[in-house]
Design a protein around this motif. Structure first.
Motif, short mmCIF file in Angstrom:
data_model
loop_
_atom_site.label_atom_id
_atom_site.label_comp_id
_atom_site.label_asym_id
_atom_site.label_seq_id
_atom_site.Cartn_x
_atom_site.Cartn_y
_atom_site.Cartn_z
N GLU A 21 37.62 -18.33 23.62
CA GLU A 21 37.20 -20.05 23.23
C GLU A 21 35.72 -20.10 23.54
O GLU A 21 34.85 -20.57 22.79
N ALA A 22 35.12 -19.31 24.56
CA ALA A 22 33.64 -19.35 24.65
C ALA A 22 32.95 -18.21 24.29
O ALA A 22 31.60 -18.37 24.47
N THR A 23 33.67 -17.45 23.56
CA THR A 23 32.86 -16.07 22.75
C THR A 23 32.48 -16.52 21.41
O THR A 23 32.97 -16.99 20.86
N PRO A 24 30.87 -16.39 21.45
CA PRO A 24 30.11 -16.57 20.05
C PRO A 24 30.75 -15.68 19.13
O PRO A 24 30.88 -14.26 19.43
N VAL A 25 31.36 -16.34 17.99
CA VAL A 25 31.61 -15.22 16.90
C VAL A 25 31.16 -15.99 15.67
O VAL A 25 31.00 -17.09 15.29
N GLU A 26 30.76 -14.77 14.85
CA GLU A 26 30.35 -15.33 13.24
C GLU A 26 30.73 -14.28 12.21
O GLU A 26 30.85 -13.26 12.52
N ALA A 27 30.95 -14.84 11.06
CA ALA A 27 31.18 -14.06 9.92
C ALA A 27 29.86 -13.72 9.15
O ALA A 27 28.93 -14.39 9.15
N SER A 28 29.72 -12.44 8.82
CA SER A 28 28.42 -12.06 8.27
C SER A 28 28.70 -11.17 7.23
O SER A 28 29.26 -10.20 7.00
N ALA A 29 27.98 -11.43 6.20
CA ALA A 29 27.96 -10.58 4.91
C ALA A 29 27.30 -9.40 4.80
O ALA A 29 27.55 -8.41 4.18
N ASP A 30 26.67 -9.09 6.03
CA ASP A 30 25.68 -7.89 6.31
C ASP A 30 26.89 -6.85 6.80
O ASP A 30 26.55 -5.58 6.70
N LEU A 31 28.09 -7.25 6.82
CA LEU A 31 29.11 -6.35 7.48
C LEU A 31 30.03 -6.15 6.21
O LEU A 31 31.09 -5.14 6.38
N ASN A 32 30.03 -6.87 4.98
CA ASN A 32 30.83 -6.68 4.16
C ASN A 32 31.04 -5.45 3.41
O ASN A 32 30.19 -4.54 3.62
N LEU A 33 32.18 -5.00 2.72
CA LEU A 33 32.25 -3.67 2.22
C LEU A 33 31.17 -3.08 1.27
O LEU A 33 30.76 -3.69 0.22
N LEU A 34 30.62 -2.01 1.77
CA LEU A 34 29.53 -1.39 1.23
C LEU A 34 29.30 -1.41 -0.29
O LEU A 34 30.51 -0.71 -0.88
N LEU A 35 28.44 -1.87 -1.00
CA LEU A 35 28.43 -1.96 -2.47
C LEU A 35 29.52 -2.36 -3.12
O LEU A 35 29.72 -2.30 -4.49
N SER A 36 30.27 -3.44 -2.61
CA SER A 36 31.34 -3.92 -3.22
C SER A 36 30.62 -5.46 -3.82
O SER A 36 29.47 -5.90 -3.50
N LEU A 37 31.44 -6.38 -4.53
CA LEU A 37 30.86 -7.69 -4.95
C LEU A 37 30.73 -8.28 -3.59
O LEU A 37 31.41 -8.50 -2.72
N GLN A 38 29.35 -8.89 -3.69
CA GLN A 38 28.74 -9.61 -2.25
C GLN A 38 28.94 -8.70 -0.99
O GLN A 38 29.21 -9.30 0.12
N GLY A 39 28.80 -7.43 -1.44
CA GLY A 39 29.02 -6.39 -0.40
C GLY A 39 27.43 -6.30 0.35
O GLY A 39 26.43 -6.50 -0.41
N ALA A 40 27.71 -5.53 1.42
CA ALA A 40 26.16 -5.04 2.05
C ALA A 40 25.63 -3.75 1.05
O ALA A 40 26.41 -2.94 0.45
N PRO A 41 24.52 -3.93 0.63
CA PRO A 41 24.01 -3.03 -0.18
C PRO A 41 23.58 -1.51 0.59
O PRO A 41 23.60 -0.47 -0.14
#
Length: 272
Positions: free
Chosen positions: A149-169
């Motif tokens: 509960e106290a651990t900072p967590v975030e979703a990031s497009a920088d980690l998205n599947l490489l070269l996929s739609l909306q993925g990391a370039p």
């Protein structure tokens, strides 16, 4: 967990302890549920944490300034990602299997029991990665409710599947995220949950689903070792070369007939 064992915080260790490690080979060790005072019977647990090398225990598990770079948990390879599927379109992409959810929960519980806690968590936006985070959290909660509960967590497009739609370039931002970790507020290492392709591009290591590489930002992101469940297995999509090459066309799209013959179908498609 075998037999649906209920875990409690009474079995948790104060710190990762090299004395609790069972050597498997000269270089490979395993950690199961520690039993201070006999609180938990090891026979209740049908899995353990396997890591390598034994000689790097202190650097891998007793430092806050390292990074655990994880591939999402085990997925259902009977459904493949549709070409250009959006990261949050769960109906048309490969997601965690029922066994994968259970394995990832077990992984979370074993990490918690061995007092391997994280100071920050960053996750790819893809459904299988978000499901991995959720399953890990359930595993931790089975040991210590509200542990994250106290651990900072975030979703990031920088980690998205490489070269996929909306993925990391590329992995430039992933590399910067790893390189910039200095231990934060000293409450634990950084956990990053990404994809096979991204991890391989960054480290040149091929990782199983649910496997974690431990990286040292102070030494140019050197891989110190790996952590995974004892039961982890290579997946057909990245380790069975014949199947992989048969399923995918040169442009990365799926050949439905070849996929069906190999036991995999496009997610959301009409194949059986």
């Amino acid at each position: 967990m075998a037999g649906g064992a209920i875990l409690s915080a009474s079995g948790a260790a104060a710190d990762p302890d090299p004395k609790s490690v069972s050597p498997v080979t000269t270089f490979v060790g395993e950690m199961a549920v520690p039993m201070p005072g006999g609180g938990i019977d090891r026979s209740q647990i049908d899995n353990s944490l396997r890591f390598e090398p034994l000689q790097s225990f202190d650097e891998m598990f007793l430092r806050d300034d390292v990074v655990f770079l994880m591939r999402h948990g085990p997925t259902d390879w009977s459904k493949l990602d549709r070409k250009d599927v959006a990261p949050t379109d769960c109906a048309n992409q490969r997601v965690l299997s029922d066994q994968g959810r259970k394995d990832t929960e077990d992984l979370g519980a074993l990490l918690a029991f061995n007092d391997i806690r994280f100071g920050r968590i960053v996750v790819s936006e893809w459904c299988r990665n978000q499901q991995t985070y959720d399953a890990l959290e359930r595993g931790y909660d089975s040991v210590e409710p509200g542990a994250w509960e106290a651990t900072p967590v975030e979703a990031s497009a920088d980690l998205n599947l490489l070269l996929s739609l909306q993925g990391a370039p590329n992995v430039t931002k992933l590399r910067a995220l790893v390189s910039g970790w200095d231990g934060g507020d000293q409450t634990g290492p950084l956990l990053i949950i990404s994809h096979f392709t991204n991890i391989q591009e960054l480290t040149e290591f091929a990782v199983y689903e649910g496997e974690m590489l431990v990286l040292d930002p102070k030494r140019e992101n050197r891989v110190l070792g790996y952590v995974r469940l004892r039961t982890a297995q290579p997946d057909i999509g990245h380790f069975n070369v014949a199947t992989r090459d048969a399923i995918y066309e040169a442009d990365g799209s799926v050949d439905p007939a070849a996929a069906a013959a190999a036991g995999a179908t496009e997610a959301g498609g009409d194949d059986p």
